[in-house]
Design an enzyme around this catalytic site. Sequence first.
Site, PDB file in Angstrom:
ATOM      1  N   TRP A 108       0.812  -1.218   0.000  1.00 50.83           N
ATOM      2  CA  TRP A 108       0.000   0.000   0.000  1.00 50.83           C
ATOM      3  C   TRP A 108       0.849   1.272   0.000  1.00 50.83           C
ATOM      4  O   TRP A 108       0.305   2.363   0.050  1.00 50.83           O
ATOM      5  CB  TRP A 108      -0.938  -0.009   1.202  1.00 50.83           C
ATOM      6  CG  TRP A 108      -1.958  -1.093   1.145  1.00 50.83           C
ATOM      7  CD1 TRP A 108      -3.248  -0.992   0.677  1.00 50.83           C
ATOM      8  CD2 TRP A 108      -1.811  -2.459   1.575  1.00 50.83           C
ATOM      9  NE1 TRP A 108      -3.897  -2.192   0.777  1.00 50.83           N
ATOM     10  CE2 TRP A 108      -3.048  -3.115   1.332  1.00 50.83           C
ATOM     11  CE3 TRP A 108      -0.758  -3.190   2.123  1.00 50.83           C
ATOM     12  CZ2 TRP A 108      -3.241  -4.470   1.621  1.00 50.83           C
ATOM     13  CZ3 TRP A 108      -0.957  -4.540   2.418  1.00 50.83           C
ATOM     14  CH2 TRP A 108      -2.180  -5.160   2.177  1.00 50.83           C
ATOM     15  N   GLU A 146      -6.971  -5.125  -8.285  1.00 53.86           N
ATOM     16  CA  GLU A 146      -7.505  -3.801  -7.917  1.00 53.86           C
ATOM     17  C   GLU A 146      -6.643  -2.658  -8.457  1.00 53.86           C
ATOM     18  O   GLU A 146      -6.520  -1.606  -7.839  1.00 53.86           O
ATOM     19  CB  GLU A 146      -7.677  -3.695  -6.397  1.00 53.86           C
ATOM     20  CG  GLU A 146      -8.663  -4.709  -5.847  1.00 53.86           C
ATOM     21  CD  GLU A 146      -8.843  -4.646  -4.337  1.00 53.86           C
ATOM     22  OE1 GLU A 146      -8.387  -3.668  -3.708  1.00 53.86           O
ATOM     23  OE2 GLU A 146      -9.432  -5.594  -3.779  1.00 53.86           O
ATOM     24  N   TRP A 172      -4.385   2.443  -4.674  1.00 55.90           N
ATOM     25  CA  TRP A 172      -3.949   2.201  -3.303  1.00 55.90           C
ATOM     26  C   TRP A 172      -2.826   1.180  -3.214  1.00 55.90           C
ATOM     27  O   TRP A 172      -2.262   0.972  -2.148  1.00 55.90           O
ATOM     28  CB  TRP A 172      -5.119   1.767  -2.423  1.00 55.90           C
ATOM     29  CG  TRP A 172      -6.031   0.763  -3.059  1.00 55.90           C
ATOM     30  CD1 TRP A 172      -5.896  -0.590  -3.073  1.00 55.90           C
ATOM     31  CD2 TRP A 172      -7.238   1.055  -3.774  1.00 55.90           C
ATOM     32  NE1 TRP A 172      -6.929  -1.181  -3.753  1.00 55.90           N
ATOM     33  CE2 TRP A 172      -7.774  -0.197  -4.185  1.00 55.90           C
ATOM     34  CE3 TRP A 172      -7.916   2.233  -4.097  1.00 55.90           C
ATOM     35  CZ2 TRP A 172      -8.966  -0.281  -4.918  1.00 55.90           C
ATOM     36  CZ3 TRP A 172      -9.090   2.131  -4.820  1.00 55.90           C
ATOM     37  CH2 TRP A 172      -9.601   0.898  -5.221  1.00 55.90           C
ATOM     38  N   GLU A 213     -13.338 -10.911  -5.193  1.00 59.55           N
ATOM     39  CA  GLU A 213     -13.368 -10.475  -3.792  1.00 59.55           C
ATOM     40  C   GLU A 213     -14.635  -9.673  -3.558  1.00 59.55           C
ATOM     41  O   GLU A 213     -14.981  -8.798  -4.359  1.00 59.55           O
ATOM     42  CB  GLU A 213     -12.187  -9.550  -3.433  1.00 59.55           C
ATOM     43  CG  GLU A 213     -10.882 -10.220  -3.103  1.00 59.55           C
ATOM     44  CD  GLU A 213      -9.854  -9.203  -2.624  1.00 59.55           C
ATOM     45  OE1 GLU A 213     -10.205  -8.297  -1.831  1.00 59.55           O
ATOM     46  OE2 GLU A 213      -8.692  -9.292  -3.051  1.00 59.55           O
ATOM     47  N   ARG A 259     -11.457 -12.338   4.478  1.00 59.49           N
ATOM     48  CA  ARG A 259     -11.070 -13.159   5.622  1.00 59.49           C
ATOM     49  C   ARG A 259     -11.806 -12.811   6.910  1.00 59.49           C
ATOM     50  O   ARG A 259     -12.390 -11.740   7.042  1.00 59.49           O
ATOM     51  CB  ARG A 259      -9.556 -13.024   5.865  1.00 59.49           C
ATOM     52  CG  ARG A 259      -9.117 -11.652   6.387  1.00 59.49           C
ATOM     53  CD  ARG A 259      -7.607 -11.493   6.321  1.00 59.49           C
ATOM     54  NE  ARG A 259      -7.167 -10.259   6.987  1.00 59.49           N
ATOM     55  CZ  ARG A 259      -6.424 -10.233   8.094  1.00 59.49           C
ATOM     56  NH1 ARG A 259      -6.033 -11.367   8.665  1.00 59.49           N
ATOM     57  NH2 ARG A 259      -6.062  -9.095   8.633  1.00 59.49           N
TER      58      ARG A 259
END
Length: 370
Positions: free
Chosen positions: A140, A192, A197, A296, A328
């Site tokens: 990140w 993503e 990010w 996800e 998770r």
Amino acid sequence: MKTLRLITMILASNSLMACGPAQKSQKDEGAPTRTAETEQLLANLKKVSARGFMFGHHDDTNYGIGWDGDEGRSDVKSVCGDYPAVVSFDLGHIELGDTASLDNVPFSKIRKEILNQYKRGGLSSLSWHLRNPKTGGDAWDVSDSTVVKSILPGGANHGKFVGWLEKLSTFINSLQTEDGVKVPVLFRPWHEHTGSWFWWGEKLCTPEEYKQLWHMTADALHDNGVNNVLYAYSPGCEPQDTAQYLKRYPGDDLIDVIGFDTYQFDRDGYIANFEKSLAIIDSIGKAHHKIIAITETGYEGIPDSKWWTGTLLPAVEKYPIAYVLVWRNARERVTHFYAPYPGQVSAEDFVDFYNHPKTLFANDVNSLYK
């Protein structure tokens, strides 16, 4: 109900991982083939959505709410009596040569659980939240906009990254049964990327650099003898149409599964993003002959007691997806969970979700292989 519906389901071969005819990989004619098991997995994943979709959960058998590392344990199994058909694992820190992942799971444990999932007849998916090879920060760390460029051929950090890919390859090649069969897995790196990010995100590299990153990764794994992976491409829900979705797409010759990641914050926005993104990947999947999946998703803490059958199921059952995977259940952050555990407010509804004719769990998939 589960047993009755399985009688109506037809898939070729004995299992998702069963042996089948080997074919050439996406590489040139002189390249090694994918393993027969990997080719058969691809063939069967293409057929799963004809009757339903597999349910998946990240790190399902590694830890959960109130437990860590217990043999055979799973929050999902504790609620509905069955394991997910898909379990995903993250390989962050494998590149550093560490013995445990960024979520403090020993890689030996991850390897064991991938083998266990294979024996159940289910699918394992691998993500990779790797460190920032230029700054030393985590995945990140977006403080530098030239990280991807620095690891491409000719870049200052290319050699370091090649070494990281060797460590990754060693782990994937080690996923073998007692009989020496390499376990097929779905590998989903660089996800993503339509957000910014992660250090490989949209504002941190050009489309051409991003595509080069993908091809460099796949070429390195191939050259290192990895022949037991399928590749998944999964942006977030940011693309507004098929053209935007495909802007950084590495190509049909490389990608096997296309999907997207999206999470609920407000219900209306979540449903709208779901519908938009599903319509996009459904259209592309049909045009490009690709498997589609929700790679996800989830609702942190699942405060809605009817979320599984009232929000998720109606959103996904209209489309031919192979699987939907929720994130998770963190043992170190007790409010950070995406699957129910015994006594959780949505647990009863999850059992209804489990019993729905279209949802496939480990026993459903395994029963087809006998």
